[in-house]
Scaffold this motif. Structure first.
Motif, short mmCIF file in Angstrom:
data_model
loop_
_atom_site.label_atom_id
_atom_site.label_comp_id
_atom_site.label_asym_id
_atom_site.label_seq_id
_atom_site.Cartn_x
_atom_site.Cartn_y
_atom_site.Cartn_z
N THR A 363 8.46 -0.60 -0.05
CA THR A 363 7.96 -1.39 -0.94
C THR A 363 8.36 -2.87 -1.13
OG1 THR A 363 9.93 -1.53 -2.33
CG2 THR A 363 8.22 0.57 -2.81
N ILE A 364 7.49 -3.67 -1.56
CA ILE A 364 7.62 -4.99 -1.27
C ILE A 364 7.69 -5.62 -2.85
CG2 ILE A 364 6.65 -7.37 -0.77
CD1 ILE A 364 5.22 -6.17 1.34
N GLU A 365 8.89 -6.46 -3.07
CA GLU A 365 9.02 -7.13 -4.45
C GLU A 365 7.79 -7.80 -4.74
OE1 GLU A 365 12.26 -9.20 -7.07
OE2 GLU A 365 12.63 -8.79 -5.17
N ARG A 366 7.65 -9.02 -4.05
CA ARG A 366 6.67 -9.84 -4.11
C ARG A 366 6.24 -10.45 -2.77
NH1 ARG A 366 3.85 -12.67 -8.03
NH2 ARG A 366 2.74 -14.60 -7.46
N ALA A 367 5.05 -10.25 -2.42
CA ALA A 367 4.50 -10.69 -0.92
C ALA A 367 4.20 -12.09 -1.05
CB ALA A 367 3.23 -9.91 -0.56
N ARG A 368 4.57 -12.59 0.09
CA ARG A 368 4.00 -14.17 0.57
C ARG A 368 2.40 -14.35 0.54
NH1 ARG A 368 4.84 -15.55 5.23
NH2 ARG A 368 5.22 -13.45 6.05
N GLY A 369 1.68 -13.17 0.88
CA GLY A 369 0.34 -13.28 0.84
C GLY A 369 -0.33 -13.39 2.29
N GLU A 370 0.54 -13.31 3.37
CA GLU A 370 -0.21 -13.21 4.60
C GLU A 370 -0.90 -11.72 4.88
OE1 GLU A 370 0.84 -14.40 9.16
OE2 GLU A 370 2.49 -12.88 7.91
N ILE A 520 -10.55 -12.24 -15.86
CA ILE A 520 -10.01 -13.16 -15.12
C ILE A 520 -8.68 -13.35 -15.95
CG2 ILE A 520 -9.68 -15.48 -14.77
CD1 ILE A 520 -12.86 -15.60 -14.44
N ALA A 521 -8.45 -13.39 -17.31
CA ALA A 521 -7.27 -13.39 -18.01
C ALA A 521 -6.24 -12.57 -17.74
CB ALA A 521 -7.36 -13.46 -19.52
N ARG A 522 -6.95 -11.17 -17.38
CA ARG A 522 -5.83 -10.07 -17.13
C ARG A 522 -5.38 -10.54 -15.72
NH1 ARG A 522 -9.16 -4.98 -17.98
NH2 ARG A 522 -10.41 -5.50 -16.27
N ALA A 523 -6.19 -10.83 -14.72
CA ALA A 523 -5.53 -11.18 -13.49
C ALA A 523 -4.43 -12.36 -13.63
CB ALA A 523 -6.82 -11.63 -12.43
N VAL A 524 -4.75 -13.30 -14.33
CA VAL A 524 -3.63 -14.33 -14.53
C VAL A 524 -2.55 -13.88 -15.23
CG1 VAL A 524 -3.13 -16.34 -15.94
CG2 VAL A 524 -5.44 -16.19 -15.12
N LEU A 525 -2.66 -12.85 -16.12
CA LEU A 525 -1.37 -12.29 -16.70
C LEU A 525 -0.48 -11.37 -15.58
CD1 LEU A 525 0.55 -11.90 -19.29
CD2 LEU A 525 -0.76 -9.85 -19.41
N LYS A 526 -1.27 -10.82 -14.46
CA LYS A 526 -0.45 -10.07 -13.60
C LYS A 526 0.01 -10.93 -12.61
CE LYS A 526 -1.52 -6.49 -9.97
NZ LYS A 526 -2.20 -5.36 -9.34
N ASP A 527 -0.56 -12.03 -12.16
CA ASP A 527 0.05 -13.07 -11.49
C ASP A 527 0.47 -12.57 -10.08
OD1 ASP A 527 1.35 -15.60 -10.79
OD2 ASP A 527 3.42 -14.88 -11.46
N ALA A 528 -0.50 -11.90 -9.42
CA ALA A 528 -0.22 -11.35 -8.16
C ALA A 528 -0.46 -12.25 -7.02
CB ALA A 528 -1.28 -10.17 -7.94
N PRO A 529 0.24 -12.03 -5.92
CA PRO A 529 0.04 -13.28 -4.93
C PRO A 529 -1.24 -13.17 -4.11
CG PRO A 529 1.67 -11.39 -4.38
CD PRO A 529 1.27 -11.19 -5.48
N VAL A 530 -2.04 -12.05 -4.51
CA VAL A 530 -3.21 -11.90 -3.47
C VAL A 530 -4.37 -11.61 -4.46
CG1 VAL A 530 -4.60 -10.33 -1.90
CG2 VAL A 530 -2.16 -10.73 -1.31
N LEU A 531 -5.53 -12.36 -4.27
CA LEU A 531 -6.20 -12.36 -5.38
C LEU A 531 -7.97 -11.99 -4.56
CD1 LEU A 531 -7.82 -12.96 -8.24
CD2 LEU A 531 -7.93 -15.26 -7.64
#
Length: 614
Positions: A363-370, A520-531
């Motif tokens: 698992t990854i807590e929060r990716a850097r996004g590479e 888009i608001a749903r994606a904003v709330l998720k605040d994921a490092p990869v979009l």
């Protein structure tokens, strides 16, 4: 313990995923039909075990109901032999009427207990089966939904599973209650006249042989009927979903023709099933009439020899005629059983369908996004050509990469590999240096937000659509902030119910731009490092596109972003533009450099191409 950002840990694999790796039991039927039928029945009754006490009450009610059956012909014997005539006993004048009333009161109580208990158990089993089916539905792979229509899936979860419980519940009642009735009446017949009873008993093996002859045909017809029911449900589902297209393009006659064809097929199979099921009844009655005729003849001979009384004969004949109804039910029960087993095949095949492969343990807590693609190739199952070939790509954290190119170039196929909607046929994909196959699906997809051209909303409130899934408990302040970032806050504030406004089926009460900004608001709330933005503005008018583009710019900040472009003008500012054709990356660079090179991108841009598809 939580790891540092980008580092991995190895939790134990969930039990349901381990179970998914086990071989799937083949459906019942075929040459091993009887054995597999027993396996199906055993599995169905596995759903009964949690409710075994109520089921036992129902079975007891069936047995007690059956026990009252021989009492009626027994009362007739007493009534005719002891109640009529000058020698009739005085106590019978009031005892027999009271006995009749008590008999039917007891029968009513036992019947109610049986029906209520069996209905309760059937409804609980129906609920449990649908729960298991829906739980499976959420975790099935993308290939499954590519093969199956929505109508067929709905038919399985609504009609087929109901056939299992409703039909099988009736089968249990018939088998237990009517078998007990047959045994009780036969016992009374043996008590009255064992010679005549032996003649009546000939009915049972003859009926059994006739039932066996019709079993396999009923099973085959039941399977075909369910298949055509699924097809008709699919036609109805499409007519509802595509209703505007049908109206605008004048497709009413065509859709009515499709439905009529499907409906007629279903009617033909229902007719064939009726013929197969109904044939057994007159044949059973013919055998029974022959037995009754022989019994009457022999009883008349015995009566002349004073070997039987009027009461004994009437009681025997009554019990024998009462025997016909449960025998007829038992003769018909096999058709019902075959329908239930055919439906159970479909239901358990659905429940046993393989889940998405999820062998990852990290698992990854929060990716850097590479994100790195190394020699990635992909081919859809059953396709003769590869959708992607030799993809080598490295995306830095926070970089915005646009994917453009003609239809069928592989843009969406490439994007779909990142959240593992499909698995690469060759090569590998890494997130922060970790192969994505080594990550659990939950951990991998937790790093990704997705906004697509096909907006997917739920018939729920605005707040519930923004704070969805793992974020359903987000505070109202966070939801309001996400709506503000998507330029929806003022619109939502103007609504009487605000964020608690219901939006209808797939957001039908909102405009196209509002629906897109809500996703888009749903994606904003998720605040994921990869979009991943899959043609997110392609279906919008210019005014809506400006608002959505502004919301996307807010969303893309400080995130690794892959943009599948429909309009080339929307990706001019991307850090890098990848031009894809025939499953390969044929050009790469910024807008100015690609225009200067005069390649495919420059030709498409100059031509004003605005209709790229996946």
């Amino acid at each position: 313990m939580a790891t540092a950002a980008g580092q991995a840990q190895q939790p134990e694999q969930p039990a349901d995923r381990q179970a998914a790796d086990q071989p799937v039991r083949p459906p019942a039927g075929g040459s091993d039909g009887p054995l597999r039928d027993r396996q199906l029945l055993s599995r169905i009754f596995g759903y009964v075990r949690p409710h075994i006490r109520v089921f036992a009450v129902g079975v007891l009610g069936m047995i007690l109901t059956a026990a009252t059956e021989p009492a009626l012909p027994a009362l007739f014997k007493v009534l005719l032999d002891d109640g009529f005539g000058k020698q009739g006993s005085d106590w019978l004048v009031w005892a027999l009427p009271v006995a009749v009333v008590l008999l039917f009161v007891a029968r009513g109580i036992f019947t109610f207990t049986m029906n209520y208990a069996m209905s309760w158990v059937s409804q609980r089993i129906l609920t449990d089966l649908r729960r298991d089916m829906f739980a499976r539905l959420a975790d099935l792979p993308a290939d499954f939904f590519a093969r199956e229509t929505a109508g067929q899936l709905i038919s399985r979860m609504v009609a087929d599973v109901n056939n299992v419980t409703a039909t099988l519940g009736g089968v249990v009642v018939v088998v237990v209650r009517d078998s007990a009735v047959v045994i009780g009446l036969l016992a009374w017949l043996f008590f009255l006249n064992w010679r005549l009873t032996l003649i009546a008993a000939v009915l049972i093996p003859i009926v059994a042989l006739m039932v066996r002859a019709f079993s396999r045909r009923m099973r085959r017809l039941s399977v075909e009927q369910m298949r055509y029911t699924g097809e008709m449900t699919g036609v109805i589902e499409e007519a509802i979903r595509c209703n505007p297209v049908i109206k605008v393009y004048g497709g009413q006659a065509y859709e009515q023709s499709r439905f009529a064809t499907s409906n007629e097929k279903l009617r033909n199979f229902a007719r064939r099933m009726t013929v197969a099921s109904a044939t057994i009844v007159p044949m059973t009655q013919l055998v029974a009439s022959l037995a009754v005729a022989v019994v009457v003849a022999i009883a008349l001979v015995q009566s002349r020899a004073d070997q039987t009384t009027v009461g004994g004969f009437v009681s025997f004949l009554t019990a024998m005629l009462m025997l016909l109804a449960p025998l007829k039910h038992l003769a018909n029960v096999n058709g019902d059983l075959q329908r239930a087993l055919a439906a159970a095949e479909v239901v358990f095949a659905f429940i046993d369908a393989p889940l998405e492969p999820d062998n990852g343990r990290r698992t990854i807590e929060r990716a850097r996004g590479e994100i790195v693609f190394e020699g990635v190739g992909f081919q859809y199952p059953g396709s003769e050509r590869a959708a992607l070939r030799g993809i080598d790509l490295s995306v830095s954290p926070g970089e915005t990469v646009a994917l453009v190119g003609p239809s069928g170039g592989g843009k969406t196929s490439l994007a779909n590999l990142i959240p593992r909607f499909h698995s690469a046929s060759e090569g590998r994909i890494l997130l922060d240096g970790v192969p994505i196959e080594e990550l659990t699906l939950a951990s991998l997809r937790g790093q990704i937000a997705w906004v697509s051209q096909q907006v997917m909303l739920f018939n729920d409130t605005i707040a519930a659509n923004v704070a969805y899934g793992a974020h359903r408990n987000a505070p109202p302040e966070a939801v309001a902030a996400a709506l503000r970032a998507a330029y929806l806050h003022d619109f939502v504030a103007s609504l009487p119910d605000g964020m608690q406004t219901m939006i209808g089926d797939n957001g039908i009460r909102l405009s196209g731009g509002q629906r897109q900004r809500l996703s888009i608001a749903r994606a904003v709330l998720k605040d994921a490092p990869v979009l991943i933005l899959d043609e997110a503005t392609s279906a919008l008018d210019n005014e809506s596109e400006r608002w959505v583009q502004a919301a996307l710019e807010q969303l893309m900040k400080h995130r690794t972003t892959l943009v599948i472009a429909h309009r080339l003008s929307t990706v001019i500012g991307a850090d890098r533009i990848l031009v894809m054709s025939d499953g390969r990356i044929v050009e790469s660079g910024r807008h100015d450099a690609l225009m200067a090179s005069g390649g495919l991108y420059a030709r498409l841009y100059s031509a004003g191409e605005t209709s790229f598809q996946r």
